[in-house]
Design a protein around this motif. Structure first.
Motif, short mmCIF file in Angstrom:
data_model
loop_
_atom_site.label_atom_id
_atom_site.label_comp_id
_atom_site.label_asym_id
_atom_site.label_seq_id
_atom_site.Cartn_x
_atom_site.Cartn_y
_atom_site.Cartn_z
N ALA A 110 108.77 168.24 96.36
CA ALA A 110 108.37 168.84 95.02
C ALA A 110 109.14 169.30 94.07
N ALA A 111 110.40 169.67 94.51
CA ALA A 111 111.52 169.86 93.36
C ALA A 111 111.75 168.56 92.82
N ARG A 112 111.96 167.57 93.42
CA ARG A 112 112.40 166.39 92.85
C ARG A 112 111.19 165.78 91.77
N ALA A 113 110.15 166.20 92.26
CA ALA A 113 108.64 165.59 91.36
C ALA A 113 108.68 166.28 90.02
N TYR A 114 108.92 167.87 90.23
CA TYR A 114 108.61 168.60 89.04
C TYR A 114 109.28 168.34 87.58
N PRO A 115 110.66 167.98 87.75
CA PRO A 115 111.24 167.87 86.46
C PRO A 115 110.59 166.53 85.57
N ILE A 116 109.81 165.55 86.55
CA ILE A 116 109.35 164.28 85.80
C ILE A 116 108.02 164.71 85.23
#
Length: 259
Positions: A110-116
């Protein structure tokens, strides 16, 4: 009176505590990292046992070793006690790391996907799923973000909050001999269940077996229902007790070599 192995473990912990107090970077190098961290090193499963986060942390652990360890070493002998101490400490670290991995792998994705694709809805979903313990701290920010979802400053702020929280959960090292100490306490309760212990808080006598049951129940409850902001590795405590129980039962089945 202190026994040889207990004395050596105490001295090593005190020496490492003094060393890391003057060089905190050693904790980040040799404290136990998450399996998800690029800084994880298998040797940390051992080295974290000699590091502590503060005076009260090392004091409480070494007090437990001082009180309960010598009797076990006298019964088992130095070699068996040494094996037991490290078996429970490393076992506790493995249990903690395994549970930590399954708790944080979803957060990692989730943390890797959020900035996208950042948005108030996605931010709220992250907080609700993985960081409910910090909701009160970011409630005001959430209100602003929902009112101005296109504000670049708020978008950047939300990304920073997500990354900071994720980093704190994954990259902060776990330190302490607590897993092994809880293993020692478990062993004492199993081998000397009816020994009367006098507690300071509350100041009442209690049999060792009841003290172990209380510790185990409290740590299980805390490990399951703890606040997400808690940095107490309750499952490491439970792991120490669990591996102590397994090893003592195994030794008990090998009566020819037990003690």
């Amino acid at each position: 009176m202190l026994t040889p192995v207990v004395r050596t473990i105490l001295l090593l912990n005190v020496l490492v505590f003094i060393l890391t107090s003057n060089n905190p970077g050693l904790i980040y190098q040799f404290g136990l990292r998450s399996f998800l961290s690029s800084d994880f090193n298998p040797v940390q499963l051992l080295t974290h046992m000699f590091m502590h986060a503060g005076f009260m942390h090392i004091f409480s652990n070494m007090l437990g070793l001082f009180i309960f360890g010598p009797m076990l070493e006298r019964v088992w002998g130095p070699k068996r006690f040494t094996f037991f101490y490290f078996f429970t400490g490393i076992g506790a670290a493995l249990l903690f790391s395994g549970i930590n991995y399954f708790e944080t792998i979803g957060m990692y994705d989730a943390a890797r996907a959020y900035p996208i694709n950042p948005s108030p809805e996605a931010f709220m979903d992250f907080v609700t799923r993985y960081a409910s313990g910090m909701y009160d701290q970011v409630a005001g920010f959430i209100d602003q973000y929902e009112a101005r979802p296109a504000d670049p400053a708020l978008i950047d702020g939300s990304i920073k909050i997500v990354n900071t929280y994720f980093s704190r959960q994954v990259y902060e090292p776990m330190v302490g001999a607590s897993g092994a100490i809880f293993g020692v306490i478990m062993a004492f309760g199993m081998l000397f269940p009816n020994t009367q212990l006098f507690l300071l808080f509350p100041p009442i006598p209690i049999k060792a077996k009841y003290l172990v049951i209380f510790y185990g129940a409290y740590e299980l409850y805390s490990g399951i229902y703890r606040a997400q902001a808690s940095n107490v590795a309750h499952f490491a405590h439970i792991g120490g007790m669990l591996f102590a129980f397994i090893l003592i039962k195994y030794w008990g089945s090998q009566r020819k070599t037990f003690y």
